[in-house]
Write a protein that holds these residues in place. Structure first.
Motif, PDB file in Angstrom:
ATOM      1  N   ASN A 155       0.833  -1.208   0.000  1.00  0.00           N
ATOM      2  CA  ASN A 155       0.000   0.000   0.000  1.00  0.00           C
ATOM      3  C   ASN A 155       0.863   1.252   0.000  1.00  0.00           C
ATOM      4  OD1 ASN A 155      -2.340  -1.511  -0.046  1.00  0.00           O
ATOM      5  ND2 ASN A 155      -2.670  -1.386   2.165  1.00  0.00           N
ATOM      6  N   GLY A 156       1.978   1.227   0.728  1.00  0.00           N
ATOM      7  CA  GLY A 156       2.902   2.357   0.745  1.00  0.00           C
ATOM      8  C   GLY A 156       3.530   2.587  -0.623  1.00  0.00           C
ATOM      9  N   ILE A 157       3.903   1.509  -1.302  1.00  0.00           N
ATOM     10  CA  ILE A 157       4.465   1.604  -2.653  1.00  0.00           C
ATOM     11  C   ILE A 157       3.425   2.190  -3.598  1.00  0.00           C
ATOM     12  CG2 ILE A 157       5.226   0.217  -4.646  1.00  0.00           C
ATOM     13  CD1 ILE A 157       6.668  -1.600  -2.550  1.00  0.00           C
ATOM     14  N   ASP A 158       2.196   1.717  -3.502  1.00  0.00           N
ATOM     15  CA  ASP A 158       1.102   2.233  -4.332  1.00  0.00           C
ATOM     16  C   ASP A 158       0.933   3.733  -4.110  1.00  0.00           C
ATOM     17  OD1 ASP A 158      -1.118   2.377  -6.012  1.00  0.00           O
ATOM     18  OD2 ASP A 158      -2.508   1.699  -4.467  1.00  0.00           O
ATOM     19  N   SER A 159       0.929   4.153  -2.873  1.00  0.00           N
ATOM     20  CA  SER A 159       0.765   5.568  -2.540  1.00  0.00           C
ATOM     21  C   SER A 159       1.946   6.402  -3.049  1.00  0.00           C
ATOM     22  CB  SER A 159       0.617   5.725  -1.023  1.00  0.00           C
ATOM     23  OG  SER A 159       0.515   7.077  -0.677  1.00  0.00           O
ATOM     24  N   PHE A 160       3.160   5.932  -2.827  1.00  0.00           N
ATOM     25  CA  PHE A 160       4.358   6.670  -3.214  1.00  0.00           C
ATOM     26  C   PHE A 160       4.403   6.905  -4.727  1.00  0.00           C
ATOM     27  CE2 PHE A 160       8.822   7.060  -4.448  1.00  0.00           C
ATOM     28  CZ  PHE A 160       9.256   8.056  -3.583  1.00  0.00           C
ATOM     29  N   TYR A 161       4.032   5.902  -5.508  1.00  0.00           N
ATOM     30  CA  TYR A 161       4.100   5.998  -6.963  1.00  0.00           C
ATOM     31  C   TYR A 161       2.771   6.403  -7.601  1.00  0.00           C
ATOM     32  CZ  TYR A 161       8.751   3.976  -6.716  1.00  0.00           C
ATOM     33  OH  TYR A 161      10.079   3.753  -6.438  1.00  0.00           O
ATOM     34  N   SER A 162       1.867   7.010  -6.835  1.00  0.00           N
ATOM     35  CA  SER A 162       0.572   7.392  -7.390  1.00  0.00           C
ATOM     36  C   SER A 162       0.622   8.715  -8.147  1.00  0.00           C
ATOM     37  CB  SER A 162      -0.493   7.457  -6.291  1.00  0.00           C
ATOM     38  OG  SER A 162      -0.154   8.473  -5.367  1.00  0.00           O
ATOM     39  N   GLY A 163       1.638   9.529  -7.905  1.00  0.00           N
ATOM     40  CA  GLY A 163       1.753  10.813  -8.597  1.00  0.00           C
ATOM     41  C   GLY A 163       2.621  10.703  -9.833  1.00  0.00           C
ATOM     42  N   GLU A 164       3.013  11.858 -10.334  1.00  0.00           N
ATOM     43  CA  GLU A 164       3.901  11.911 -11.489  1.00  0.00           C
ATOM     44  C   GLU A 164       5.353  11.856 -11.012  1.00  0.00           C
ATOM     45  OE1 GLU A 164       2.978  11.840 -14.721  1.00  0.00           O
ATOM     46  OE2 GLU A 164       0.937  11.601 -13.950  1.00  0.00           O
ATOM     47  N   PRO A 165       6.260  11.347 -11.841  1.00  0.00           N
ATOM     48  CA  PRO A 165       7.675  11.301 -11.446  1.00  0.00           C
ATOM     49  C   PRO A 165       8.262  12.704 -11.284  1.00  0.00           C
ATOM     50  CG  PRO A 165       7.271   9.926 -13.388  1.00  0.00           C
ATOM     51  CD  PRO A 165       6.025  10.707 -13.132  1.00  0.00           C
ATOM     52  N   MET A 166       9.141  12.869 -10.297  1.00  0.00           N
ATOM     53  CA  MET A 166       9.893  14.109 -10.167  1.00  0.00           C
ATOM     54  C   MET A 166      10.774  14.229 -11.399  1.00  0.00           C
ATOM     55  SD  MET A 166      11.143  13.798  -6.204  1.00  0.00           S
ATOM     56  CE  MET A 166      11.931  12.220  -6.510  1.00  0.00           C
ATOM     57  N   ALA A 167      11.190  15.456 -11.739  1.00  0.00           N
ATOM     58  CA  ALA A 167      12.002  15.678 -12.940  1.00  0.00           C
ATOM     59  C   ALA A 167      13.217  14.759 -12.972  1.00  0.00           C
ATOM     60  CB  ALA A 167      12.421  17.140 -13.024  1.00  0.00           C
ATOM     61  N   LEU A 168      13.861  14.565 -11.832  1.00  0.00           N
ATOM     62  CA  LEU A 168      15.044  13.707 -11.746  1.00  0.00           C
ATOM     63  C   LEU A 168      14.729  12.253 -12.111  1.00  0.00           C
ATOM     64  CD1 LEU A 168      18.003  13.162 -10.709  1.00  0.00           C
ATOM     65  CD2 LEU A 168      16.967  12.743  -8.481  1.00  0.00           C
ATOM     66  N   MET A 169      13.486  11.830 -11.846  1.00  0.00           N
ATOM     67  CA  MET A 169      13.097  10.431 -12.040  1.00  0.00           C
ATOM     68  C   MET A 169      12.246  10.198 -13.289  1.00  0.00           C
ATOM     69  SD  MET A 169      14.555   8.853  -9.558  1.00  0.00           S
ATOM     70  CE  MET A 169      13.742   7.275  -9.402  1.00  0.00           C
ATOM     71  N   GLU A 170      12.250  11.149 -14.232  1.00  0.00           N
ATOM     72  CA  GLU A 170      11.500  10.968 -15.472  1.00  0.00           C
ATOM     73  C   GLU A 170      12.314  10.123 -16.431  1.00  0.00           C
ATOM     74  OE1 GLU A 170      10.455  14.865 -16.871  1.00  0.00           O
ATOM     75  OE2 GLU A 170       8.787  15.032 -15.475  1.00  0.00           O
ATOM     76  N   PHE A 171      12.109   8.836 -16.366  1.00  0.00           N
ATOM     77  CA  PHE A 171      12.891   7.887 -17.148  1.00  0.00           C
ATOM     78  C   PHE A 171      12.637   8.036 -18.640  1.00  0.00           C
ATOM     79  CE2 PHE A 171      13.752   3.749 -19.070  1.00  0.00           C
ATOM     80  CZ  PHE A 171      15.047   3.522 -18.621  1.00  0.00           C
ATOM     81  N   GLY A 172      11.386   8.302 -19.010  1.00  0.00           N
ATOM     82  CA  GLY A 172      11.014   8.448 -20.415  1.00  0.00           C
ATOM     83  C   GLY A 172       9.530   8.238 -20.588  1.00  0.00           C
TER      84      GLY A 172
END
Length: 165
Positions: free
Chosen positions: A99-116
């Motif tokens: 549930n924590g993983i689901d919550s953490f990744y529910s938004g958009e990636p930060m600029a640093l983490m925009e893989f593609g």
């Protein structure tokens, strides 16, 4: 189906999947029904072949990575899939982590983490977000969502290789 009558998932199921259930003397329908448990109120719990789902979502994640950056996933990555909509016999501790993983990744990636951007074409049916440092500079997380209902988080972990001296 666990989807409202106005949900596109129900429409697709009724028009595309349901007719397929009768091919080959109803083999797929019989396979789906094997081990099913009626929960009342029209709800049914079905057994799920998790290794088969894992194979599918691992392949899908590798395809998403390729579409996002034009390069195949390196061999030093391990893939683990989390099925947020499936029920099982998980411990409360494991459920809390998922549930924590689901919550953490529910938004958009930060600029640093925009893989593609994999360029998913029909967001009403399938959306995907990819988190990770470009150029395979980190582990990668792929969040798949079908019909706004079925969510899977694929964790592509970069395995460190220790060199001996």
């Amino acid at each position: 189906m666990n989807a409202s009558p106005s949900n596109r998932a129900r429409e697709v199921f009724q028009n595309k999947v349901a007719p397929q259930l009768e091919f080959n003397n109803g083999a797929l329908r019989k396979r789906l029904a094997k081990g099913a448990v009626n929960l009342g109120n029209g709800a049914v719990r079905y057994p799920v072949d998790v290794p088969r789902l894992d194979s599918f979502f691992t392949a899908l994640s590798c395809g998403v990575v390729f579409k996002s950056c034009g390069s195949a996933l390196p061999e030093n990555y391990k893939v683990k899939n989390i099925y947020h909509c499936l029920e099982g016999n998980s411990s409360p501790f494991l459920t809390a982590i998922e549930n924590g993983i689901d919550s953490f990744y529910s938004g958009e990636p930060m600029a640093l983490m925009e893989f593609g951007d994999p360029g998913a074409k029909n967001e009403r049916i399938y959306t995907v977000k990819v988190f990770g440092i470009p150029g395979f500079g980190s582990s990668i997380t792929v969040v798949h969502e079908f019909f706004g209902k079925f969510k899977v988080t694929s964790m592509l972990t970069h395995k460190l290789v220790m060199k001996s001296s």
